[in-house]
Motif scaffolding. Structure first.
Motif, PDB file in Angstrom:
ATOM      1  N   ALA A   1      -1.911   1.633  -5.064  1.00  0.00           N
ATOM      2  CA  ALA A   1      -1.138   2.877  -5.012  1.00  0.00           C
ATOM      3  C   ALA A   1      -2.126   4.034  -4.893  1.00  0.00           C
ATOM      4  CB  ALA A   1      -0.281   3.011  -6.261  1.00  0.00           C
ATOM      5  N   LEU A   2      -2.169   4.607  -3.694  1.00  0.00           N
ATOM      6  CA  LEU A   2      -3.160   5.645  -3.409  1.00  0.00           C
ATOM      7  C   LEU A   2      -2.603   7.021  -3.738  1.00  0.00           C
ATOM      8  CD1 LEU A   2      -4.462   4.512   0.111  1.00  0.00           C
ATOM      9  CD2 LEU A   2      -5.005   3.616  -2.130  1.00  0.00           C
ATOM     10  N   PRO A   3      -3.480   7.973  -4.025  1.00  0.00           N
ATOM     11  CA  PRO A   3      -3.014   9.343  -4.231  1.00  0.00           C
ATOM     12  C   PRO A   3      -2.428   9.915  -2.946  1.00  0.00           C
ATOM     13  CG  PRO A   3      -5.434   9.221  -4.252  1.00  0.00           C
ATOM     14  CD  PRO A   3      -4.936   7.819  -4.150  1.00  0.00           C
ATOM     15  N   GLY A   4      -1.591  10.924  -3.101  1.00  0.00           N
ATOM     16  CA  GLY A   4      -0.898  11.479  -1.939  1.00  0.00           C
ATOM     17  C   GLY A   4      -1.741  12.409  -1.087  1.00  0.00           C
ATOM     18  N   ASN A   5      -2.664  13.105  -1.696  1.00  0.00           N
ATOM     19  CA  ASN A   5      -3.479  14.035  -0.905  1.00  0.00           C
ATOM     20  C   ASN A   5      -4.159  13.275   0.223  1.00  0.00           C
ATOM     21  OD1 ASN A   5      -3.472  16.804  -1.711  1.00  0.00           O
ATOM     22  ND2 ASN A   5      -4.220  16.112  -3.713  1.00  0.00           N
TER      23      ASN A   5
ATOM     24  N   LEU B   1       0.869  -1.176   0.000  1.00  0.00           N
ATOM     25  CA  LEU B   1       0.000   0.000   0.000  1.00  0.00           C
ATOM     26  C   LEU B   1       0.907   1.227   0.000  1.00  0.00           C
ATOM     27  CD1 LEU B   1      -2.981   0.787   0.359  1.00  0.00           C
ATOM     28  CD2 LEU B   1      -2.660   0.593   2.822  1.00  0.00           C
ATOM     29  N   THR B   2       0.801   2.037  -1.060  1.00  0.00           N
ATOM     30  CA  THR B   2       1.657   3.222  -1.124  1.00  0.00           C
ATOM     31  C   THR B   2       0.765   4.447  -1.225  1.00  0.00           C
ATOM     32  OG1 THR B   2       1.737   3.354  -3.537  1.00  0.00           O
ATOM     33  CG2 THR B   2       3.315   1.890  -2.479  1.00  0.00           C
ATOM     34  N   SER B   3       1.329   5.602  -0.884  1.00  0.00           N
ATOM     35  CA  SER B   3       0.590   6.829  -1.171  1.00  0.00           C
ATOM     36  C   SER B   3       1.541   7.833  -1.791  1.00  0.00           C
ATOM     37  CB  SER B   3      -0.066   7.393   0.087  1.00  0.00           C
ATOM     38  OG  SER B   3       0.888   7.913   0.960  1.00  0.00           O
TER      39      SER B   3
END
Ligand code: AMP
Ligand code: MG
Length: 422
Positions: A311-315, A259-261
Motif C-alpha cells: 500500500a503506497l502513499p498517495g503523493n 498494489l494500492t496508492s
C-alpha cells in the motif's frame, strides 16, 4: 500516539528504517512456482524457470581467433626465424580434409576449424609471407596462441544460464547459440492495482474544484509492465470502507499482488489499517523515509495461494520512490527472479543538502558526467512529494542514508539510477 508504558508496540506500528523494511519484505515473500514453456522469441524479460544446460560444446571445435596461418606450434624456433610452407587455405564453415606435414602450414580465416595436429595461428600482421613461404621472427608468439578451444565459451552438460535469470537480449542469443528453441520460464506474476481517494478523477472526466487526476495508476501500471508482469487495472476507489474492502477482495481473487496508492496517511489511516488487519497482517506501516513515510506491507489471508499487499502513499513522487525502493525488487523476487542488486553509485553533488539523521531521504536528481571527470548529480528542482515534474526530469535518486546528516556541495553521495524503470 505513544503506547502506554508496559504495552508492547505492535510490530506493524514501529517506525522502521528503509533497510529494515527492505529486509522484512525480502524475508516474507514466497515466489511463485509454476512454469511454462515459451519460444525464444517470446522470452525477453521472462524469468528463467530452470537452468539451461548446454547440449553441446560452444564452440564445437577448436578454431582460429585470427586471419593468419595455422601450424603445429612445435615447429617454432627460438634461435632464428621459423619458415613454413603454405599448402592450402581454410575457410570458416569448411573443415579441412587433407594432411599437413612437418614444416607446413595452412592459410586460415577467423572461425575456421583448426585441423587435427595444428594448435597455433600466427596472425597475418605478425609474419612475413613470400609466395608459398611464411617467416615468423623469434619471440613473435607462443605455442597455442590464437586458437579458440572447443567448449571454452560453454561446455556441454554444464549450466549456460541459471534459473532465476531475467532474460535479456544477450541471454536469448546465448540460448540460440546452443540450438535451443524454447525455454522454461516462471508464469507471469499478476499484479492488481487501484488508486484510492474521493478527490481523484479519471481521464476523460471533468476536473471539479479540489480534484486531481489520478496519475499514480498510470505510472505504476507502466512500471509493473516494464517488469514483464501482468497488470489488472481495478481503477479508482472512493474513500469508503465498503468499497475498499470489496475492491481489495476482488484484487485478492485475481492477483498475486495488490498494489494500492493513497489512503495510508494519517487522515485515512484508521479504516485502511482496520481493513488490512481484517484481511491480512500488517508487517509494517511506517518507514523512516522522505518522501514516502506511510507505506504498508503485509501478507493477505487467503485460503489458497499467498497474496501480498503493497500500500503506497498517495503523493505521486512518494508512490514512485516507494515503488522503486521496495516494490520493484519485491515483485521480481515473487516472480522467481534472482536479480543482481541495483548498483549504488557514488557521485559528487553540485549543491548542499539539508538532512536530518534518523530517516532516509531521497532527492530527485540528474546524474551526468562532471566537468572535471567523474560523475555529478544535480537536483532537478522543487522536491515536494507531489511535484511529479521534477521526478520526470530526474534519472536518479540521491539517497541520503538513515544516519547521515547535512551534505556540503561537492561531497560524494549515494545515487540510485532509475532511468526508465519508474
Ligand atoms: P493520501 O496518501 O491518500 O493522503 O494522498 C496524499 C496526496 O496525494 C493527496 O494530495 C492526494 O490528492 C494525492 N494523491 C493520492 N492518490 C493520487 C493519485 N492516484 N494520483 C495523483 N495524486 C494522488
Ligand atoms: Mg487519500
Amino acid at each position: 500516539m505513544t503506547p502506554a508504558i508496559g504495552v508492547p508496540t505492535p510490530p506493524g506500528d514501529r517506525l522502521v528504517s528503509v533497510d529494515e523494511a527492505r529486509a522484512a519484505i525480502a524475508a516474507a515473500l514466497r515466489p511463485v512456482t509454476e512454469h511454462e514453456r515459451v519460444p525464444l522469441r517470446s522470452a525477453l524479460g521472462r524469468v528463467l524457470g530452470e537452468d539451461v544446460l548446454s547440449p553441446i560444446d560452444v564452440p564445437a571445435h577448436d578454431n582460429s581467433a585470427m586471419d593468419g596461418f595455422a601450424f603445429a606450434g612445435g615447429a617454432l624456433r627460438s634461435g632464428g626465424a621459423t619458415t613454413l610452407r603454405v599448402v592450402g587455405t581454410l575457410y570458416a564453415g569448411a573443415p579441412f580434409a587433407g594432411r599437413i606435414g612437418a614444416g607446413e602450414c595452412l592459410r586460415i580465416m577467423t572461425g575456421a576449424v583448426m585441423p587435427e595436429g595444428l594448435d597455433t595461428v600466427v596472425p597475418l600482421e605478425s609474419c612475413r609471407a613470400e609466395g608459398e613461404r611464411v617467416h615468423i621472427e623469434p619471440g613473435t608468439l607462443a605455442v597455442g596462441e590464437n586458437r579458440r578451444r572447443r567448449g571454452e565459451d560453454l561446455a556441454r552438460g554444464l549450466p549456460a544460464l541459471h534459473a532465476g535469470r531475467v532474460l535479456r537480449p544477450v541471454d536469448l542469443g546465448l540460448v540460440a547459440s546452443l540450438g535451443i528453441a524454447e525455454v522454461s520460464v516462471m508464469r507471469r506474476l499478476r499484479v492488481a492495482l487501484f488508486s484510492t481517494g474521493d478527490e481523484l478523477r479519471t481521464l476523460g472526466q471533468p476536473l471539479e474544484p479540489g480534484c486531481v487526476y489520478d496519475s499514480n495508476r498510470f505510472s505504476l501500471m507502466a512500471a509493473v509492465q516494464r517488469l514483464g508482469m501482468e497488470v489488472i487495472d481495478l481503477g479508482l476507489v472512493r474513500d469508503d470502507p465498503g468499497a475498499l474492502q470489496a475492491t481489495l477482495e476482488a484484487a485478492m481473487a485475481q492477483a498475486d499482488v495488490v498494489l494500492t496508492s493513497g489512503g495510508v496517511s494519517a487522515g485515512d489511516a484508521d479504516y485502511t489499517r482496520g481493513l488490512l488487519e481484517r484481511l491480512g497482517e500488517v508487517t509494517f506501516w511506517k518507514v523512516a523515509m522522505r518522501p514516502g513515510r506511510p507505506f504498508a506491507f503485509g501478507p493477505l489471508r487467503t485460503p489458497a495461494q499467498p497474496r501480498w499487499l503493497f500500500a503506497l502513499p498517495g503523493n505521486p513522487v512518494a508512490a514512485l520512490v516507494t515503488f522503486y525502493a521496495f516494490v520493484r525488487e519485491g515483485l521480481l523476487q515473487l516472480a522467481g527472479a534472482t536479480p543482481d542488486p541495483l548498483p549504488v553509485l557514488q557521485a559528487r553533488c553540485t549543491q548542499a543538502m539539508r538532512k536530518r539523521p534518523g530517516r532516509t531521504e531521497f532527492q530527485r536528481a540528474r546524474l551526468a558526467p562532471g566537468a572535471g571527470g567523474g560523475w555529478e548529480v544535480q537536483l532537478t528542482g522543487a522536491q515536494g512529494s507531489g511535484i511529479l515534474s521534477s521526478m520526470s526530469q530526474a534519472n536518479a535518486l540521491v539517497v541520503l542514508r538513515h544516519d547521515q546528516g547535512a551534505v556540503a556541495a561537492g561531497e560524494a553521495v549515494d545515487v540510485w539510477l532509475f532511468d526508465g524503470l519508474v
